[in-house]
Every structure is written in structure tokens, then in C-alpha cells.
Motif scaffolding. Structure first.
Motif, PDB file in Angstrom:
ATOM      1  N   ARG A 170      87.986 -31.370  91.832  1.00  0.00           N
ATOM      2  CA  ARG A 170      89.126 -31.373  90.903  1.00  0.00           C
ATOM      3  C   ARG A 170      89.048 -32.598  89.991  1.00  0.00           C
ATOM      4  N   MET A 171      88.714 -33.741  90.550  1.00  0.00           N
ATOM      5  CA  MET A 171      88.558 -34.945  89.743  1.00  0.00           C
ATOM      6  C   MET A 171      87.462 -34.746  88.705  1.00  0.00           C
ATOM      7  N   ASP A 172      86.353 -34.184  89.107  1.00  0.00           N
ATOM      8  CA  ASP A 172      85.244 -33.942  88.188  1.00  0.00           C
ATOM      9  C   ASP A 172      85.685 -33.043  87.042  1.00  0.00           C
ATOM     10  N   SER A 173      86.458 -32.013  87.365  1.00  0.00           N
ATOM     11  CA  SER A 173      86.952 -31.092  86.353  1.00  0.00           C
ATOM     12  C   SER A 173      87.918 -31.781  85.391  1.00  0.00           C
ATOM     13  N   GLU A 174      88.794 -32.630  85.921  1.00  0.00           N
ATOM     14  CA  GLU A 174      89.759 -33.332  85.074  1.00  0.00           C
ATOM     15  C   GLU A 174      89.059 -34.315  84.134  1.00  0.00           C
ATOM     16  N   ILE A 175      88.053 -35.004  84.650  1.00  0.00           N
ATOM     17  CA  ILE A 175      87.311 -35.945  83.814  1.00  0.00           C
ATOM     18  C   ILE A 175      86.562 -35.201  82.716  1.00  0.00           C
ATOM     19  N   ALA A 176      85.962 -34.063  83.065  1.00  0.00           N
ATOM     20  CA  ALA A 176      85.257 -33.258  82.060  1.00  0.00           C
ATOM     21  C   ALA A 176      86.220 -32.793  80.972  1.00  0.00           C
ATOM     22  N   LYS A 177      87.416 -32.385  81.387  1.00  0.00           N
ATOM     23  CA  LYS A 177      88.411 -31.878  80.438  1.00  0.00           C
ATOM     24  C   LYS A 177      88.922 -32.976  79.513  1.00  0.00           C
ATOM     25  N   SER A 178      89.131 -34.181  80.071  1.00  0.00           N
ATOM     26  CA  SER A 178      89.701 -35.281  79.282  1.00  0.00           C
ATOM     27  C   SER A 178      88.656 -36.031  78.471  1.00  0.00           C
ATOM     28  N   GLY A 179      87.392 -35.889  78.848  1.00  0.00           N
ATOM     29  CA  GLY A 179      86.326 -36.637  78.194  1.00  0.00           C
ATOM     30  C   GLY A 179      86.009 -37.948  78.870  1.00  0.00           C
ATOM     31  N   GLY A 180      86.839 -38.338  79.859  1.00  0.00           N
ATOM     32  CA  GLY A 180      86.573 -39.505  80.682  1.00  0.00           C
ATOM     33  C   GLY A 180      86.575 -40.817  79.909  1.00  0.00           C
ATOM     34  N   PRO A 181      86.169 -41.881  80.577  1.00  0.00           N
ATOM     35  CA  PRO A 181      85.608 -41.911  81.932  1.00  0.00           C
ATOM     36  C   PRO A 181      86.656 -41.802  83.036  1.00  0.00           C
ATOM     37  N   TRP A 182      87.973 -41.870  82.635  1.00  0.00           N
ATOM     38  CA  TRP A 182      89.047 -41.793  83.628  1.00  0.00           C
ATOM     39  C   TRP A 182      89.568 -40.364  83.700  1.00  0.00           C
ATOM     40  N   LEU A 183      90.453 -40.119  84.629  1.00  0.00           N
ATOM     41  CA  LEU A 183      90.947 -38.763  84.848  1.00  0.00           C
ATOM     42  C   LEU A 183      91.618 -38.190  83.605  1.00  0.00           C
ATOM     43  N   LEU A 184      92.328 -39.043  82.858  1.00  0.00           N
ATOM     44  CA  LEU A 184      93.065 -38.568  81.695  1.00  0.00           C
ATOM     45  C   LEU A 184      92.478 -39.066  80.382  1.00  0.00           C
ATOM     46  N   GLY A 185      91.244 -39.512  80.407  1.00  0.00           N
ATOM     47  CA  GLY A 185      90.601 -39.912  79.163  1.00  0.00           C
ATOM     48  C   GLY A 185      90.096 -41.333  79.163  1.00  0.00           C
ATOM     49  N   THR A 186      90.334 -42.021  78.059  1.00  0.00           N
ATOM     50  CA  THR A 186      89.718 -43.340  77.866  1.00  0.00           C
ATOM     51  C   THR A 186      90.458 -44.467  78.570  1.00  0.00           C
TER      52      THR A 186
END
Length: 251
Positions: A170-186
Motif C-alpha cells: 500500500r505504501m508503494d502504491s501511495e508513493i507511486a501515485k503521489s510521485g514521492g519520495p514521501w507517501l503524499l509527495g514531496t
């Protein structure tokens, strides 16, 4: 303002709060409790926190309990170096992930923790002493009695590890969706802080089952590199530093 934090070095929930304090560079008085000796169940502490768990925050006499609540509280009373997004939608997404962290990895990590780290101490107790200790725990009574002095069975361990694996995915999916590197983005948020201790614990136990998830690997490296990480995980905060029998498992 003065902050007094009742916590335990190895407590994953305590580590969340210490991380926020350290990231915000807020001075606080740390009251360390020994959970195996039952400090959290003593009368004076239960008056502060009737749940009989750590952490508990005393802010100028105002008592705040529950690590998730405390981290949000600290962001509200000390908004500098905030961990909370400005957008209401992003705040809602953050809180959704915080609830997920509490429901999944934070809960599942207790099974390998108790089986691998605490069980030897419980096995040295008499049956009567163990039951009395378990019965005295307001939130963990059923958990402790289910574990008993023989530990959780393989089926329970496998189920907990499976829940943890789904958490990493789930974390991997959230990072992919947000663009990372964090769960919700930059920007790092309280959602990242909420998930951090479970992964640190599993890494410490030698069970870091996310090496094939490159985004989670990078996330883990990033949070370990954060300036708040080292003062949060001072010596004695890892189970392998307290329980020598765990050290060979890390080789």
C-alpha cells in the motif's frame, strides 16, 4: 510552554512523538517508563492515561494521550516545520493513511515483537504472575492472554507478516501515485511518521520484507536520513539493543 513526555524508548508509538518533537526542535522533558516492569500500570500513571499505554503528553498541565492525537496536537500548537498539508483534501488523505497505519502495520507488528522480543521474559514468570499482569492491562488484556506464555502460533505470525507485507505494498502504491519520495509527495507528513516505527521495528527484527519495492526502500532510506531520526532512535530505542538474543537475527 513546557512539554513533558511519558514514554518508553522501544515503544513504537513513543517513537512517533519523539520524531515530531525532534523535527520541530521543541525541547521536552522525557519521562522514561519501563513497560516490562509495569510502570505504565501504576496508579499515578493510570490517572494520567487510563489506557495504561504510552505515550502521554503533559503540556502545561493539559494531558493528551494517543500517539496519533499527540502528533497532530503538536502540529497545531507549534505549526513551525509543519507535518500537515495546507490543502483540506491533502489533510484528509494524510489522516486516511494515518488511520491505515494504526489499523495495519502498527497493529500487526505487535505479534512478531512479542513473539521474538518479549516472550522470553514472560516465560520466566509464574503462570499466576503472567495472568495477573495480563489482566491488569486495560487495552492489551485479550492480546496478552491470547499470546499466553507459549507465544502466538505460526498461523498468527504468518497472518501478521502478511498484513505487514500488504502495508508495504500500500505504501508503494501511495508513493507511486503521489510521485514521492514521501507517501503524499514531496513533503514528509504525519502519515510518514505514523508508518515509520513499524518498518524500523521489522528491520531491527531482521524481517524487512520490502526490498523488492524500490519506492519503499527509498522511503525508508529517506526517513532514516531525516535530521530527527538519530535523536529519536537514541541508543536503547531498538529492541536488539535491549535484548541480546535478537542480535544474531540481524546478521
Amino acid at each position: 510552554m513546557t512539554f513533558k513526555l511519558y514514554n518508553a524508548p522501544q515503544s513504537t508509538c513513543s517513537q512517533r512523538v519523539r520524531f515530531v518533537f525532534n523535527a520541530k526542535r521543541l525541547p521536552f522533558e522525557e519521562i522514561k517508563l519501563n513497560l516490562l516492569e509495569g510502570d505504565q500500570l501504576k496508579h499515578d500513571y493510570l490517572k494520567l492515561n487510563p489506557n495504561g499505554v504510552v505515550p502521554t503528553l503533559d503540556h502545561d498541565g493539559q494531558i493528551i494521550i494517543d500517539s496519533t492525537v499527540i502528533t497532530e496536537y503538536l502540529d497545531e500548537v507549534e505549526p513551525d516545520r509543519s507535518f500537515t498539508p495546507h490543502s483540506p483534501v491533502m489533510r484528509a488523505q494524510m489522516r486516511t493513511l494515518m488511520h491505515f497505519m494504526d489499523e495495519m502495520p502498527a497493529a500487526a507488528v505487535r505479534v512478531p515483537t512479542f513473539n521474538m522480543a518479549f516472550l522470553p521474559s514472560f516465560q520466566k514468570m509464574s503462570r499466576e504472575a503472567f495472568v495477573a499482569m495480563a489482566e491488569s492491562k486495560p487495552l492489551r488484556r485479550e492480546f496478552m492472554l491470547t499470546m499466553s506464555q507459549t507465544g502466538f502460533p505460526k498461523s498468527e505470525m504468518d497472518a501478521a507478516l502478511a498484513r505487514l507485507r500488504r502495508s508495504y505494498e500500500r505504501m508503494d502504491s501511495e508513493i507511486a501515485k503521489s510521485g514521492g519520495p514521501w507517501l503524499l509527495g514531496t513533503e514528509i507528513t504525519l502519515a510518514d511518521v505514523a508508518g515509520m516505527p513499524a518498518l524500523v521495528r521489522m528491520d531491527d527484527l531482521g524481517l524487512a520484507d520490502w526490498q523488492d519495492l524500490s519506492r519503499v526502500v527509498k522511503w525508508f532510506e529517506s526517513i532514516r536520513a531525516h535530521t530527527a531520526f538519530e535523536p529519536t532512535y537514541y541508543h536503547g530505542s531498538l529492541l536488539s539493543e535491549r535484548f541480546p538474543h535478537l542480535r544474531p537475527k540481524r546478521d
